[in-house]
Design an enzyme around this catalytic site. Structure first.
Site, PDB file in Angstrom:
ATOM      1  N   HIS A 189       0.838  -1.080   0.107  1.00  0.00           N
ATOM      2  CA  HIS A 189      -0.178  -0.008  -0.137  1.00  0.00           C
ATOM      3  C   HIS A 189       0.945   1.159   0.000  1.00  0.00           C
ATOM      4  O   HIS A 189       1.910   1.175   0.359  1.00  0.00           O
ATOM      5  CB  HIS A 189      -1.002   0.115   1.148  1.00  0.00           C
ATOM      6  CG  HIS A 189      -1.845  -1.128   1.289  1.00  0.00           C
ATOM      7  ND1 HIS A 189      -1.743  -2.080   2.372  1.00  0.00           N
ATOM      8  CD2 HIS A 189      -2.856  -1.559   0.220  1.00  0.00           C
ATOM      9  CE1 HIS A 189      -2.808  -3.111   1.858  1.00  0.00           C
ATOM     10  NE2 HIS A 189      -3.230  -2.706   0.848  1.00  0.00           N
TER      11      HIS A 189
ATOM     12  N   ASP B  49       2.239   1.647   3.267  1.00  0.00           N
ATOM     13  CA  ASP B  49       3.223   0.509   3.899  1.00  0.00           C
ATOM     14  C   ASP B  49       4.745   1.081   3.323  1.00  0.00           C
ATOM     15  O   ASP B  49       5.581   0.873   4.176  1.00  0.00           O
ATOM     16  CB  ASP B  49       2.866  -0.588   2.988  1.00  0.00           C
ATOM     17  CG  ASP B  49       1.743  -1.399   3.446  1.00  0.00           C
ATOM     18  OD1 ASP B  49       1.624  -1.360   4.668  1.00  0.00           O
ATOM     19  OD2 ASP B  49       1.131  -2.126   2.515  1.00  0.00           O
TER      20      ASP B  49
ATOM     21  N   GLU C  40      -8.928  -4.796  -8.235  1.00  0.00           N
ATOM     22  CA  GLU C  40      -9.104  -5.946  -7.337  1.00  0.00           C
ATOM     23  C   GLU C  40     -10.666  -5.829  -6.776  1.00  0.00           C
ATOM     24  O   GLU C  40     -11.087  -5.322  -6.106  1.00  0.00           O
ATOM     25  CB  GLU C  40      -8.173  -6.031  -6.124  1.00  0.00           C
ATOM     26  CG  GLU C  40      -8.373  -7.372  -5.197  1.00  0.00           C
ATOM     27  CD  GLU C  40      -7.531  -7.383  -4.307  1.00  0.00           C
ATOM     28  OE1 GLU C  40      -6.067  -6.932  -4.178  1.00  0.00           O
ATOM     29  OE2 GLU C  40      -7.586  -8.195  -3.253  1.00  0.00           O
TER      30      GLU C  40
ATOM     31  N   GLU D  16      -8.924 -12.290  -6.216  1.00  0.00           N
ATOM     32  CA  GLU D  16      -8.647 -13.004  -5.142  1.00  0.00           C
ATOM     33  C   GLU D  16      -9.647 -14.043  -4.792  1.00  0.00           C
ATOM     34  O   GLU D  16     -11.033 -13.749  -4.800  1.00  0.00           O
ATOM     35  CB  GLU D  16      -8.824 -11.878  -3.974  1.00  0.00           C
ATOM     36  CG  GLU D  16      -8.769 -12.387  -2.366  1.00  0.00           C
ATOM     37  CD  GLU D  16      -8.331 -11.497  -1.479  1.00  0.00           C
ATOM     38  OE1 GLU D  16      -7.631 -10.372  -1.661  1.00  0.00           O
ATOM     39  OE2 GLU D  16      -8.643 -11.891  -0.379  1.00  0.00           O
TER      40      GLU D  16
ATOM     41  N   HIS E  89     -12.564 -13.113  -2.382  1.00  0.00           N
ATOM     42  CA  HIS E  89     -13.376 -12.065  -2.569  1.00  0.00           C
ATOM     43  C   HIS E  89     -14.485 -13.017  -3.592  1.00  0.00           C
ATOM     44  O   HIS E  89     -15.684 -12.446  -3.752  1.00  0.00           O
ATOM     45  CB  HIS E  89     -12.781 -11.019  -3.353  1.00  0.00           C
ATOM     46  CG  HIS E  89     -11.779 -10.380  -2.496  1.00  0.00           C
ATOM     47  ND1 HIS E  89     -11.048  -9.244  -3.174  1.00  0.00           N
ATOM     48  CD2 HIS E  89     -11.489 -10.246  -1.358  1.00  0.00           C
ATOM     49  CE1 HIS E  89     -10.292  -8.559  -1.981  1.00  0.00           C
ATOM     50  NE2 HIS E  89     -10.853  -9.167  -0.781  1.00  0.00           N
TER      51      HIS E  89
ATOM     52  N   ASP F  65     -14.362 -11.490   5.501  1.00  0.00           N
ATOM     53  CA  ASP F  65     -13.177 -11.809   4.688  1.00  0.00           C
ATOM     54  C   ASP F  65     -12.375 -12.564   5.524  1.00  0.00           C
ATOM     55  O   ASP F  65     -11.576 -11.730   6.318  1.00  0.00           O
ATOM     56  CB  ASP F  65     -12.848 -10.478   3.946  1.00  0.00           C
ATOM     57  CG  ASP F  65     -11.779 -10.751   3.000  1.00  0.00           C
ATOM     58  OD1 ASP F  65     -11.554 -11.960   2.833  1.00  0.00           O
ATOM     59  OD2 ASP F  65     -11.285  -9.671   2.530  1.00  0.00           O
TER      60      ASP F  65
ATOM     61  N   ASP G 126      -9.395 -14.639   4.701  1.00  0.00           N
ATOM     62  CA  ASP G 126      -8.175 -14.374   4.263  1.00  0.00           C
ATOM     63  C   ASP G 126      -7.330 -15.640   4.801  1.00  0.00           C
ATOM     64  O   ASP G 126      -6.169 -15.546   5.283  1.00  0.00           O
ATOM     65  CB  ASP G 126      -7.209 -13.192   4.579  1.00  0.00           C
ATOM     66  CG  ASP G 126      -7.980 -12.054   3.607  1.00  0.00           C
ATOM     67  OD1 ASP G 126      -8.569 -12.253   2.694  1.00  0.00           O
ATOM     68  OD2 ASP G 126      -7.322 -10.787   4.089  1.00  0.00           O
TER      69      ASP G 126
ATOM     70  N   ASP H  78      -2.745 -13.506  -0.418  1.00  0.00           N
ATOM     71  CA  ASP H  78      -3.267 -12.471   0.582  1.00  0.00           C
ATOM     72  C   ASP H  78      -3.658 -13.151   1.714  1.00  0.00           C
ATOM     73  O   ASP H  78      -5.221 -13.243   1.727  1.00  0.00           O
ATOM     74  CB  ASP H  78      -4.201 -11.533  -0.232  1.00  0.00           C
ATOM     75  CG  ASP H  78      -4.581 -10.193   0.608  1.00  0.00           C
ATOM     76  OD1 ASP H  78      -3.912 -10.129   1.538  1.00  0.00           O
ATOM     77  OD2 ASP H  78      -5.183  -9.509   0.182  1.00  0.00           O
TER      78      ASP H  78
HETATM   79  C1  XUL Z   1      -8.818  -6.550   0.969  1.00  0.00           C
HETATM   80  C2  XUL Z   1      -7.672  -6.828   0.295  1.00  0.00           C
HETATM   81  C3  XUL Z   1      -6.649  -6.000   0.160  1.00  0.00           C
HETATM   82  C4  XUL Z   1      -5.943  -5.750  -1.095  1.00  0.00           C
HETATM   83  C5  XUL Z   1      -4.798  -4.853  -1.185  1.00  0.00           C
HETATM   84  O1  XUL Z   1      -9.898  -7.413   1.297  1.00  0.00           O
HETATM   85  O2  XUL Z   1      -7.731  -8.044  -0.367  1.00  0.00           O
HETATM   86  O3  XUL Z   1      -5.617  -6.345   1.207  1.00  0.00           O
HETATM   87  O4  XUL Z   1      -5.450  -7.018  -1.574  1.00  0.00           O
HETATM   88  O5  XUL Z   1      -5.312  -3.587  -1.068  1.00  0.00           O
HETATM   89 MN    MN Z   2      -6.309  -8.974  -1.706  1.00  0.00          MN
END
Ligand code: XUL
Ligand code: MN
Length: 342
Positions: A48, A51, A173, A209, A212, A247, A249, A282
């Site tokens: 980011h 970051d 994304e 992703e 997602h 979400d 992850d 991610d």
């Molecule tokens: C949020 C997500 C983020 C993006 C990067 O759900 O996946 O971390 O990948 O901004």
């Molecule tokens: Mn992501």
């Protein structure tokens, strides 16, 4: 040994805070994360904007470039590349109502400022992509925004980034919800449409992703395939997700091995990675994990990719072809189950 090159972001190793509890692990310095990423076999880092350049709002454009230059030197020290820079358009009070689609002109200008600074940082880091995770580009109250006007604003924002740097690529994304209720760009199909409507479709693609796609009720492998068929799968964020909840992850493949297999199969079958694309992970570390063991979820995800690559390599295309010819998909299904359980 995987055929892919892996990437992660600094946020993938965190202090364990969640919506219900504070940090439980000490903060790890960026350089130490780079050192460890390199040690476990990561090739590139995702960023980011803040970051790479903390307190970005307090710095001038020149100061931001100067700070980014220092991060590039740090990456060099550990033999790492930078995959992308993503403006963080969801933390600052200016983005409470979204960035590019906020109802406030001042906030929309702030979002563009962060997007342009992200391009400046990307240039210094030698990252080819800007990623737009459109976190708050949608609504909490459906009637609060004009959806037609705001999809146009998204396209304008993408065009402005393309204008700002003739070499940069924009990867969107998609995610259907969280933190907002309804996203203006929830799926890969929406990303393809925005790309096509942009002023330079060749420079606009998708980061897909797994979690997602699942949250959108879709199959991650099919979403990847959809992007691949347009030549627009710029990156992936592999992870996993237990159904329709927040979400999560989770580490790649820990919920659905068949889905993991199909994601890796579609990537392998279509030569993903041959044009320099990375496999992003991610993934989030469990809050229960002890300090020092908080890279395990990344190691596990890479291992799951490798295991699935081995399955793809063993996949008997001829047997599959025969099953299809006989139209005996039940037989093919048993073959897949045996492949995945042996
Ligand atoms: C949020 C997500 C983020 C993006 C990067 O759900 O996946 O971390 O990948 O901004
Ligand atoms: Mn992501």
């Amino acid at each position: 040994m995987s055929r892919f090159r892996f990437t992660v972001g600094p946020w993938n190793v965190n202090e364990g805070l969640d919506a219900f509890g504070p940090a439980v692990r000490p903060t790890i310095a960026l350089e130490e994360k780079f050192r460890k990423f390199s040690e476990i076999g990561i090739s590139a880092v995702q960023f980011h904007d803040d970051d790479a350049v903390p307190n970005i709002n307090d710095l001038s454009s020149d100061e931001i470039i100067e700070e980014a230059r220092k991060v590039r030197l740090l990456l060099d020290r550990y033999g790492l590349e930078a995959e992308f820079v993503a403006p963080r358009l969801w933390m600052d009070p200016h983005t409470a109502d979204g960035g590019f689609t906020s109802n406030s002109k001042e906030d929309r200008d702030f979002a563009m400022w962060r997007a342009f600074r992200s391009v400046d940082i990307a240039r210094q880091l030698r990252a080819k992509n800007i990623v737009l995770w459109l976190a708050r580009e949608g609504t909490l109250c459906a009637e609060s925004k004009n959806p037609v006007e705001n999809v146009k604003r998204l396209i304008e924002a993408v065009n402005s980034i393309l204008d700002y740097d003739p070499d940069i690529r924009v990867l969107i994304e998609p995610k259907p919800n969280e933190p907002i209720d309804r996203s203006f760009c929830p799926t890969a199909g929406h990303v393809m449409a925005i790309a096509a409507a942009s002023k330079d479709p060749d420079r606009v693609g998708c980061v897909l992703e797994s979690a997602h796609a699942i949250l959108a009720g879709l199959d991650p492998a099919d979403e990847m395939a959809f992007c691949l068929s347009f030549g627009k799968l710029g990156s992936v964020h592999l992870n996993d997700q237990n159904g329709l909840r927040y979400d999560q992850d989770k580490a790649f493949g820990v919920e659905s091995i068949r889905s993991a297999f199909n994601q890796i199969k579609v990537l392998c079958d279509n030569g993903y990675g041959k044009n320099g694309e990375y496999v992003g992970l991610d993934v989030k570390c469990m809050r229960t994990q002890k300090p020092g063991e908080d890279y395990q979820h990344i190691i596990n995800s890479m291992r799951m990719v490798e295991i699935m690559e081995e399955k793809v390599d063993r996949f008997d295309n001829e047997y599959c072809r025969k099953c299809v010819e006989e139209r005996n998909y039940e037989k093919l299904e048993l073959y897949i189950m045996e492949l995945l359980t042996h």
